[in-house]
Design a protein around this motif. Structure first.
Motif, PDB file in Angstrom:
ATOM      1  N   THR A   2      29.970 -36.879  15.351  1.00  0.00           N
ATOM      2  CA  THR A   2      30.774 -38.039  14.992  1.00  0.00           C
ATOM      3  C   THR A   2      29.882 -39.259  14.806  1.00  0.00           C
ATOM      4  O   THR A   2      30.010 -40.008  13.855  1.00  0.00           O
ATOM      5  N   LEU A   9      28.513 -43.725   7.523  1.00  0.00           N
ATOM      6  CA  LEU A   9      29.531 -44.633   6.980  1.00  0.00           C
ATOM      7  C   LEU A   9      29.032 -46.067   7.025  1.00  0.00           C
ATOM      8  O   LEU A   9      29.162 -46.818   6.066  1.00  0.00           O
ATOM      9  N   ILE A  13      28.463 -48.730   3.953  1.00  0.00           N
ATOM     10  CA  ILE A  13      29.027 -50.080   3.872  1.00  0.00           C
ATOM     11  C   ILE A  13      27.893 -51.089   3.716  1.00  0.00           C
ATOM     12  O   ILE A  13      27.945 -51.994   2.907  1.00  0.00           O
ATOM     13  N   LEU A 196      42.795 -50.678   1.232  1.00  0.00           N
ATOM     14  CA  LEU A 196      42.728 -51.123   2.626  1.00  0.00           C
ATOM     15  C   LEU A 196      43.473 -52.442   2.784  1.00  0.00           C
ATOM     16  O   LEU A 196      44.243 -52.624   3.729  1.00  0.00           O
ATOM     17  N   THR A 199      47.135 -51.835   2.732  1.00  0.00           N
ATOM     18  CA  THR A 199      47.585 -51.233   3.989  1.00  0.00           C
ATOM     19  C   THR A 199      47.690 -52.280   5.088  1.00  0.00           C
ATOM     20  O   THR A 199      48.653 -52.299   5.857  1.00  0.00           O
TER      21      THR A 199
ATOM     22  N   LEU B 103      46.165 -45.031   6.572  1.00  0.00           N
ATOM     23  CA  LEU B 103      45.259 -45.455   7.642  1.00  0.00           C
ATOM     24  C   LEU B 103      44.091 -46.190   6.986  1.00  0.00           C
ATOM     25  O   LEU B 103      43.788 -45.965   5.816  1.00  0.00           O
ATOM     26  N   LEU B 104      43.450 -47.084   7.737  1.00  0.00           N
ATOM     27  CA  LEU B 104      42.286 -47.799   7.196  1.00  0.00           C
ATOM     28  C   LEU B 104      41.100 -46.845   7.257  1.00  0.00           C
ATOM     29  O   LEU B 104      40.615 -46.503   8.320  1.00  0.00           O
ATOM     30  N   THR B 105      40.660 -46.423   6.084  1.00  0.00           N
ATOM     31  CA  THR B 105      39.677 -45.328   6.032  1.00  0.00           C
ATOM     32  C   THR B 105      38.273 -45.736   6.455  1.00  0.00           C
ATOM     33  O   THR B 105      37.424 -44.897   6.676  1.00  0.00           O
ATOM     34  N   ASP B 106      38.042 -47.045   6.556  1.00  0.00           N
ATOM     35  CA  ASP B 106      36.675 -47.486   6.862  1.00  0.00           C
ATOM     36  C   ASP B 106      36.423 -47.678   8.351  1.00  0.00           C
ATOM     37  O   ASP B 106      35.404 -48.221   8.739  1.00  0.00           O
ATOM     38  N   ARG B 107      37.380 -47.271   9.208  1.00  0.00           N
ATOM     39  CA  ARG B 107      37.163 -47.460  10.647  1.00  0.00           C
ATOM     40  C   ARG B 107      37.808 -46.335  11.453  1.00  0.00           C
ATOM     41  O   ARG B 107      38.590 -45.553  10.912  1.00  0.00           O
ATOM     42  N   THR B 108      37.478 -46.271  12.730  1.00  0.00           N
ATOM     43  CA  THR B 108      37.984 -45.178  13.573  1.00  0.00           C
ATOM     44  C   THR B 108      39.471 -45.369  13.873  1.00  0.00           C
ATOM     45  O   THR B 108      40.037 -46.433  13.597  1.00  0.00           O
ATOM     46  N   ASP B 146      37.790 -41.887  18.457  1.00  0.00           N
ATOM     47  CA  ASP B 146      36.553 -42.424  17.875  1.00  0.00           C
ATOM     48  C   ASP B 146      36.202 -41.788  16.535  1.00  0.00           C
ATOM     49  O   ASP B 146      35.104 -41.973  16.012  1.00  0.00           O
ATOM     50  N   LYS B 147      37.135 -41.008  16.004  1.00  0.00           N
ATOM     51  CA  LYS B 147      36.880 -40.413  14.687  1.00  0.00           C
ATOM     52  C   LYS B 147      37.508 -41.258  13.593  1.00  0.00           C
ATOM     53  O   LYS B 147      38.498 -41.954  13.825  1.00  0.00           O
ATOM     54  N   THR B 148      36.917 -41.168  12.400  1.00  0.00           N
ATOM     55  CA  THR B 148      37.518 -41.895  11.270  1.00  0.00           C
ATOM     56  C   THR B 148      38.582 -40.990  10.628  1.00  0.00           C
ATOM     57  O   THR B 148      38.518 -39.762  10.789  1.00  0.00           O
ATOM     58  N   GLN B 151      37.876 -37.622   9.087  1.00  0.00           N
ATOM     59  CA  GLN B 151      37.369 -36.545   9.949  1.00  0.00           C
ATOM     60  C   GLN B 151      38.509 -35.782  10.618  1.00  0.00           C
ATOM     61  O   GLN B 151      38.276 -34.808  11.316  1.00  0.00           O
TER      62      GLN B 151
END
Lengths: 292, 237
Positions: A2, A9, A13, A196, A199, B103-108, B146-148, B151
């Motif tokens: 993870t 990731l 960014i 985003l 959302t 869901l916000l794909t850029d964060r967990t 803690d996964k995005t 995942q």
């Protein structure tokens, strides 16, 4: 696993910000360089203009005290940058040297008059002002006649005017291009996050709350870009100084300081404004508009 | 007279009230003369064929599609008059489970939930963490916080979306196909969870075409047909 993916990731960014910062700093560098040239062009034209002047021939046989008083008065005038007094003797010696002939012993007297060369402040270096000045001076009893090169002055003035006009047009054009480029780059980076943003609005975040992190990031981007651009500009200045052998004076620290501050302001403001409007646009779009 | 109407509404206890509403999406009429009342704590299914307007109805309820005529009052908010700026605050009264999760794909997952809480005014870190672990436990997702989103499996993402909808203890939960990506056992658990939440006073309105679930957990069922809705008897489906 993870952690590794998160790192990836984050790197992704980060690299997208890098490309924004890079293009922003390149544009800022061009803007900085141009404003440096623009500010220096004023100095250059002033330098040329301030080498223009006129000559006042003084009447012969005027006591030196009076000549000196007149020179003092002249130096107190707002149009005077500096004056140079050439006595009858100096003028005669110079002419003798130039001709290579002792014309005084031939003529048995020197026909030359004492004179004062006046160099003007840049603001007064135009035919209109000069005509007024010389007419006024001619009335002075110590003055025999005044003399200036009208044609040269006219030509010089029209040329510098034309040059600064083109430079200004060019700068405005380049600035517009710079603005469009920055705006486009930032919009593209915000566009990639449009879903985003949508959302965030759907889960109850207010517009300000959505915008805040984008704006903060844009300020950082502006600052980083300005720093890079300033370093590039310093490099460019060093190169110019080396190549032009200091013909172009770019060592004026005050001027460079102004340009650097300008670059920071433009960088931060442009980055912020573009981000603000781009995010605002995507907050308001509906689903259908987002996909089209 | 106005007081009397308010009083009447209080007695009715309606949290969703639609009267003669017409809804257009891109000049295309989706609903005409729509009437619907759902009261506090009620558990209601919304069924209908694909394209019959289930999602559009839900979107209308959370002010993503604006109402053209008629009257829609959701959780004491009149959607006819609501301004764009006020929509964010209005949506805090709702918990929305989107069909495509959103869901916000850029964060967990943890950061996804934290974003919603921070956006809706939560300040204290301990309270935020406590609430997040509460909702994650309720959907059995403690181990993936803690996964995005990318995942996670579809089912896990769905449960994360449900967890997010529960965060602010909303008056109404609107769920678009909340069991669409789950196996029957997990679907069962999610519906049980939503029923439990509804028994504590939250209105739950679910768009679904999972008839097995409807038959197992019987409740009031509404069907979208011909630009309108009808009440259906679950036993006749």
């Amino acid at each position: 696993m993870t952690k590794h993916k998160n790192k990836f990731l984050k790197r992704k960014i980060w690299s997208s910000s890098v490309s924004v910062v890079l293009s922003l700093s390149l544009v800022l560098f061009v803007v900085g360089l141009l404003s440096l040239v623009l500010l220096n062009s004023q100095k250059l034209s002033n330098y040329v203009k301030e080498n223009i002047g006129f000559t006042i021939m003084l009447k012969d046989s005027i006591p030196q005290v009076e000549e000196m008083t007149f020179r003092k008065e002249l130096e107190a005038e707002p149009y005077t940058k500096k004056t140079k007094y050439i006595s009858k003797q100096q003028a005669t010696e110079k002419l003798m040297k130039d001709l290579g002939e002792d014309f005084v012993s031939f003529l048995e007297y020197s026909p030359l008059l004492p004179s004062i060369d006046v160099k003007l402040n840049a603001d007064f270096a135009n035919t209109d002002s000069l005509e007024k000045i010389t007419i006024k001076l001619s009335k002075n009893p110590v003055v025999f006649e005044t003399y200036f090169q009208k044609d040269l002055l006219k030509k010089l003035n029209s040329n510098t005017k034309r040059l600064s006009f083109f430079l200004l047009i060019f700068s405005v054009l380049l600035f517009l291009i710079a603005f469009a480029l920055i705006n486009n780059t930032i919009r593209l980076s915000v566009y990639s996050k449009r879903f985003l943003i949508k959302t965030m609005g759907l889960v109850g975040a207010t517009n300000n709350f959505i915008q805040k992190p984008f704006i903060i990031k844009s300020i950082y981007q502006g600052v980083y870009s300005s720093i890079f651009a300033v370093f590039m500009l310093i490099g460019a200045i060093k190169l110019i100084q080396k190549e032009t052998l200091k013909i172009l004076d770019v060592s004026d620290l005050k001027l460079i300081g102004i340009v650097f501050v300008l670059m920071f302001l433009i960088g931060i403001l442009l980055s912020m404004a573009s981000t603000f409007f781009a995010v605002k646009k995507y907050i308001k779009l509906t689903d259908d508009q987002l996909y089209n | 007279m106005e007081k009397y109407t308010n009083f009447q509404e209080k007695i009715n206890n309606n949290v969703i009230e639609i009267q003669n509403a017409s809804v257009y999406q891109n000049e295309h009429k989706v609903f005409e003369n729509l009437n619907l009342n759902i009261s506090k704590g009620e558990f209601v299914y919304l069924i209908g064929d694909t394209g019959s307007g289930k999602s559009s109805l839900l979107k209308t309820l959370y002010a993503e599609i604006r109402v053209s005529s008629g009257k829609i009052i959701i959780a004491d908010t009149n959607l006819n008059e609501i301004k764009h700026k006020a929509i964010a605050k209005f949506r805090r009264k709702l918990g929305i489970v989107f069909q495509d999760f959103q869901l916000l794909t850029d964060r967990t997952i943890y950061e996804n939930l934290k974003f919603v809480l921070k956006a809706t005014g939560w300040k204290k870190k301990e309270e935020i963490n406590e609430r997040i672990s509460e909702v994650l436990t309720s959907v059995h997702l403690e181990n993936v916080k803690d996964k995005t989103p990318h995942q996670l499996s579809g089912g896990e993402q769905q449960r994360a979306a449900i967890a997010r909808a529960l965060l602010n203890r909303p008056q109404i939960i609107l769920a678009d196909e909340p069991t669409g990506n789950l196996d029957p056992e997990k679907s069962d658990k999610i519906i049980q969870l939503l029923k439990e939440i509804s028994s504590r006073g939250t209105t739950v309105f679910i768009a679904t075409h999972d008839y097995l679930i409807i038959k197992k957990h019987k409740a009031r069922t509404i069907k979208c047909v011909d630009k309108g809705i009808i009440e259906v008897d679950i036993n006749t489906i």
